[in-house]
Scaffold this motif. Structure first.
Motif, mmCIF file in Angstrom:
data_model
loop_
_atom_site.group_PDB
_atom_site.id
_atom_site.type_symbol
_atom_site.label_atom_id
_atom_site.label_comp_id
_atom_site.label_asym_id
_atom_site.label_seq_id
_atom_site.Cartn_x
_atom_site.Cartn_y
_atom_site.Cartn_z
ATOM 1 N N TYR A 506 -14.581 -12.463 -8.093
ATOM 2 C CA TYR A 506 -13.873 -11.222 -7.768
ATOM 3 C C TYR A 506 -14.821 -10.030 -7.745
ATOM 4 C CZ TYR A 506 -9.186 -13.240 -8.689
ATOM 5 O OH TYR A 506 -8.025 -13.969 -8.657
ATOM 6 N N ASN A 507 -15.788 -10.018 -8.663
ATOM 7 C CA ASN A 507 -16.543 -8.799 -8.948
ATOM 8 C C ASN A 507 -18.037 -9.078 -8.954
ATOM 9 O OD1 ASN A 507 -16.592 -6.053 -9.488
ATOM 10 N ND2 ASN A 507 -16.576 -6.332 -11.695
ATOM 11 N N GLU A 508 -18.593 -9.418 -7.791
ATOM 12 C CA GLU A 508 -20.010 -9.721 -7.706
ATOM 13 C C GLU A 508 -20.815 -8.427 -7.597
ATOM 14 O OE1 GLU A 508 -20.698 -13.798 -5.553
ATOM 15 O OE2 GLU A 508 -19.308 -12.615 -4.354
ATOM 16 N N ASP A 509 -21.912 -8.362 -8.337
ATOM 17 C CA ASP A 509 -22.765 -7.169 -8.377
ATOM 18 C C ASP A 509 -21.973 -5.916 -8.748
ATOM 19 O OD1 ASP A 509 -24.927 -8.725 -7.631
ATOM 20 O OD2 ASP A 509 -24.611 -8.362 -5.493
ATOM 21 N N LYS A 510 -20.940 -6.103 -9.576
ATOM 22 C CA LYS A 510 -20.090 -5.012 -10.063
ATOM 23 C C LYS A 510 -19.375 -4.274 -8.937
ATOM 24 C CE LYS A 510 -22.611 -4.292 -14.369
ATOM 25 N NZ LYS A 510 -23.270 -3.324 -15.282
ATOM 26 N N PHE A 511 -19.232 -4.932 -7.783
ATOM 27 C CA PHE A 511 -18.464 -4.361 -6.675
ATOM 28 C C PHE A 511 -17.419 -5.387 -6.274
ATOM 29 C CE2 PHE A 511 -17.289 -2.994 -2.472
ATOM 30 C CZ PHE A 511 -17.408 -1.602 -2.514
ATOM 31 N N ASN A 512 -16.171 -5.003 -6.366
ATOM 32 C CA ASN A 512 -15.069 -5.916 -6.096
ATOM 33 C C ASN A 512 -14.556 -5.698 -4.678
ATOM 34 O OD1 ASN A 512 -12.620 -7.298 -5.972
ATOM 35 N ND2 ASN A 512 -12.104 -6.887 -8.099
ATOM 36 N N SER A 513 -14.874 -6.638 -3.776
ATOM 37 C CA SER A 513 -14.370 -6.586 -2.401
ATOM 38 C C SER A 513 -13.169 -7.499 -2.217
ATOM 39 C CB SER A 513 -15.465 -7.005 -1.415
ATOM 40 O OG SER A 513 -16.519 -6.073 -1.399
ATOM 41 N N ALA A 514 -12.695 -8.095 -3.302
ATOM 42 C CA ALA A 514 -11.676 -9.126 -3.185
ATOM 43 C C ALA A 514 -10.263 -8.611 -3.426
ATOM 44 C CB ALA A 514 -11.993 -10.272 -4.148
ATOM 45 N N THR A 515 -10.027 -8.049 -4.607
ATOM 46 C CA THR A 515 -8.655 -7.796 -5.027
ATOM 47 C C THR A 515 -8.183 -6.372 -4.730
ATOM 48 O OG1 THR A 515 -9.519 -7.373 -7.244
ATOM 49 C CG2 THR A 515 -8.601 -9.549 -6.827
ATOM 50 N N TYR A 516 -6.879 -6.267 -4.533
ATOM 51 C CA TYR A 516 -6.261 -4.963 -4.305
ATOM 52 C C TYR A 516 -6.130 -4.248 -5.647
ATOM 53 C CZ TYR A 516 -3.160 -1.449 -2.282
ATOM 54 O OH TYR A 516 -2.615 -0.267 -1.843
ATOM 55 N N PRO A 517 -6.415 -2.940 -5.699
ATOM 56 C CA PRO A 517 -6.446 -2.242 -6.988
ATOM 57 C C PRO A 517 -5.087 -1.906 -7.576
ATOM 58 C CG PRO A 517 -7.073 -0.755 -5.214
ATOM 59 C CD PRO A 517 -6.942 -2.114 -4.601
ATOM 60 N N TYR A 518 -4.020 -2.084 -6.783
ATOM 61 C CA TYR A 518 -2.700 -1.707 -7.271
ATOM 62 C C TYR A 518 -1.722 -2.864 -7.038
ATOM 63 C CZ TYR A 518 -5.071 2.771 -6.755
ATOM 64 O OH TYR A 518 -5.996 3.786 -6.827
ATOM 65 N N SER A 519 -0.448 -2.612 -7.220
ATOM 66 C CA SER A 519 0.568 -3.654 -7.076
ATOM 67 C C SER A 519 0.844 -3.948 -5.600
ATOM 68 C CB SER A 519 1.862 -3.214 -7.760
ATOM 69 O OG SER A 519 2.468 -2.153 -7.021
ATOM 70 N N GLN A 520 1.571 -5.031 -5.350
ATOM 71 C CA GLN A 520 1.949 -5.359 -3.982
ATOM 72 C C GLN A 520 3.057 -4.437 -3.465
ATOM 73 O OE1 GLN A 520 0.607 -7.873 -1.579
ATOM 74 N NE2 GLN A 520 -0.919 -7.057 -2.991
ATOM 75 N N VAL A 521 3.861 -3.900 -4.345
ATOM 76 C CA VAL A 521 4.844 -2.890 -3.928
ATOM 77 C C VAL A 521 4.111 -1.656 -3.413
ATOM 78 C CG1 VAL A 521 6.672 -1.343 -4.727
ATOM 79 C CG2 VAL A 521 6.628 -3.715 -5.507
ATOM 80 N N HIS A 522 3.075 -1.261 -4.122
ATOM 81 C CA HIS A 522 2.241 -0.140 -3.687
ATOM 82 C C HIS A 522 1.594 -0.457 -2.338
ATOM 83 C CE1 HIS A 522 -1.494 2.267 -3.483
ATOM 84 N NE2 HIS A 522 -0.845 3.172 -4.198
#
Length: 541
Positions: A506-522
């Motif tokens: 999820y968080n390679e090199d301290k940069f997360n290009s994978a997961t959404y930062p908020y909920s799916q409702v958001h």
């Protein structure tokens, strides 16, 4: 809205629903190369909309064009020889949906007869092909086309897509007003690397490129990894392939939850008589899972939720797995830092006398064995690498050149792959990601986020196809603001962060290009309400 009922032909004859090993290896193998034959004439084609990828995202985008935008001048480009994406390419024994399929499917095409809560790969592929058939998408697709470069033409306000025909290496140049990139993140295998692997004389394969022609009966098998694919493949090998032994080499620990409760399947079958019933049970499952979202963040409620889920997982793992393996299996990081695994048959199979689990690091490989760093040697006939996917590579499979000749790939190598609200990229007018950077939910169904992204695509693409605007592009400062705020929010989450206490893809090199930062409702709300002030809207002249 429709209801699909599968014939279940895939259970009787799974071969048509999975890629051939030769074709998968040619595209996804460690030594795969795109063929080049410049002796053939350049093939030039065009369409209003070009869609890259024929998996869930590409199919959803094509259906959006046909049903919401009333646009049939579309072209789909897929590197494999059939629709399905990862559900066509991943065919390892035991491969199945890791969440309920009644939720991991299109809301506008619900299936009435899933065989189980988490159906096998070939059934998932059969569902995908039935959707393709229902919406007659084959007339728009070009298979075995590998995109190598996209370049924006500022004067014409369109894109040129460069690709190669994988059958003969011919160069194709396709021009399109709008491009939707629909490549999934879990596509390119993260190939196992160890000293001496090239000298191994037995059979080696990655779980993502499975060779069904290899006989495993009576063989000593080593399975490297213990994520979701390993948890699925090992029980299947023990049950159906009659190996002499399986040694699993665990490289990390995962929270494993009890199997999904049968009540879900019972209610699903009870309500499967109509679209309304199916949508109701889908909504119930969605709401229940969305309620788990806070476990990924700070807060009092979040800590309580993590405490409850962690204890549920630990209790199940302790009473189900052999005690001798507890120290190798039970994590000490926060639950949610890695994707949670719902057990199917993995932990019970650790009691099988043919099964051994070890976490000893590998030193090197010989022609017929694995040598560990403690100098012990394991004789093996087959090595199966369940080592996951190179997620970051999925954003660099082709060169992306925007306006002012900006190379987005070079930019991402410096800053990390990002897209404004997961969809728009700076200096790339009329270019849309569906399932792009940060679009993956850590707790939810990616198909849900794909459908939400298509809402956003529909609203913006309609402005271009109606000729209201010649091009739409996110402002660079707004792109940067989103990237910064998204990463700041994700650093407060458990996904592979110091707060979560684990390292993760999820968080390679301290940069997360994978997961959404908020909920799916958001996510749904953001996708449903585009902020046009954040965009450069180029009117037609």
């Amino acid at each position: 809205m429709s209801v699909i009922t599968l014939t279940k032909d895939s259970h009787i004859n799974p071969q048509p629903y999975r890629i051939k090993f030769k074709d998968a290896n040619a595209v996804l193998g460690a030594k795969s190369k795109i063929p080049i034959n410049d002796d053939l004439p350049i093939l030039e084609t065009e369409s209003k909309v070009a869609i890259i990828g024929g998996g869930f995202a590409g199919i959803a985008t094509a259906i959006t064009c046909l049903t919401k935008l009333n646009e049939d001048d579309i072209a789909i480009f897929e590197k494999h020889d059939n629709f399905g994406g990862t559900w066509y390419a991943n065919t390892y024994p035991g491969c199945a949906s890791d969440i309920p399929a009644l939720w991991y499917s299109f809301s506008f095409a619900l299936n009435s007869n899933w065989s189980r809560i988490q159906p096998p790969q070939y059934e998932m592929e059969e569902y995908i092909l039935e959707v393709v058939k229902q919406y007659q998408l084959r007339k728009y697709v070009h298979f075995k086309r590998s995109v190598t470069k996209l370049q924006y033409n500022e004067k014409a306000a369109n894109w040129t897509i460069y690709m190669r025909d994988l059958t003969n290496g011919q160069l194709i140049k396709h021009t399109a007003k709008i491009v939707a990139s629909c490549q999934g993140g879990l596509v390119n295998p993260h190939h196992f690397q160890a000293e001496g692997l090239e000298n191994f004389e037995g059979e080696y394969m990655h779980s993502a490129i499975w060779n069904h022609d290899i006989s495993l009966e009576g063989k000593n098998i080593a399975v490297i990894g213990n994520g979701c694919s390993a948890n699925q493949v090992i029980p299947s090998l023990l049950k159906s392939y009659n190996p002499k032994s399986i040694t699993q080499i665990a490289r990390s620990k995962h929270y494993i939850m009890p199997p999904l409760p049968y009540i879900i399947q019972f209610l699903y079958q009870l309500l499967s008589f109509s679209y309304v019933g199916l949508y109701l049970i889908r909504t119930i499952v969605s709401v229940f899972n969305e309620a788990r979202y806070p476990l990924t963040k700070y807060g009092y409620y979040s800590s309580i939720l993590r405490f409850l889920l962690r204890n549920q997982s630990l209790y199940y793992m302790r009473i189900t797995a052999p005690q001798k393996y507890h120290d190798m299996l039970i994590p000490n990081y926060k639950i949610g830092c890695k994707r949670i695994i719902f057990d199917y048959e993995y932990l019970p199979c650790l009691h099988d006398e043919r099964m051994t689990l070890t976490n000893e690091p590998i030193s090197h490989i010989t022609k017929d064995s694995i040598v560990f760093k403690n100098n012990t040697e394991l004789k093996v006939d087959v090595i199966v690498a369940c080592t996951g996917y190179d997620f970051r590579r999925s954003f660099h499979t082709y060169e992306l050149i925007g306006r002012n000749n900006v190379n987005i790939g070079d930019l991402w190598k410096k800053e990390g792959a990002s897209a404004y609200k997961t969809v728009l990229v700076r200096d790339c007018p009329n270019f849309f990601f569906i399932g792009g950077p940060n679009a993956s939910p850590g707790h939810s169904s990616v198909v849900t986020s794909i459908e939400s992204s298509c809402i956003y695509f529909e609203k913006l693409a309609s402005q271009i196809l109606s000729y209201r605007y010649d091009s739409i592009c996110i402002k660079t400062d707004k792109y940067n603001q989103w990237a910064k705020s998204a990463q700041e929010e994700l650093q407060k989450a458990v996904f592979g962060t110091e707060f979560g206490g684990c390292s993760s893809w999820y968080n390679e090199d301290k940069f997360n290009s994978a997961t959404y930062p908020y909920s799916q409702v958001h996510f749904w709300y953001v996708m449903s309400h585009p902020v046009y002030d954040d965009m450069e809207l180029q009117k037609r002249f």
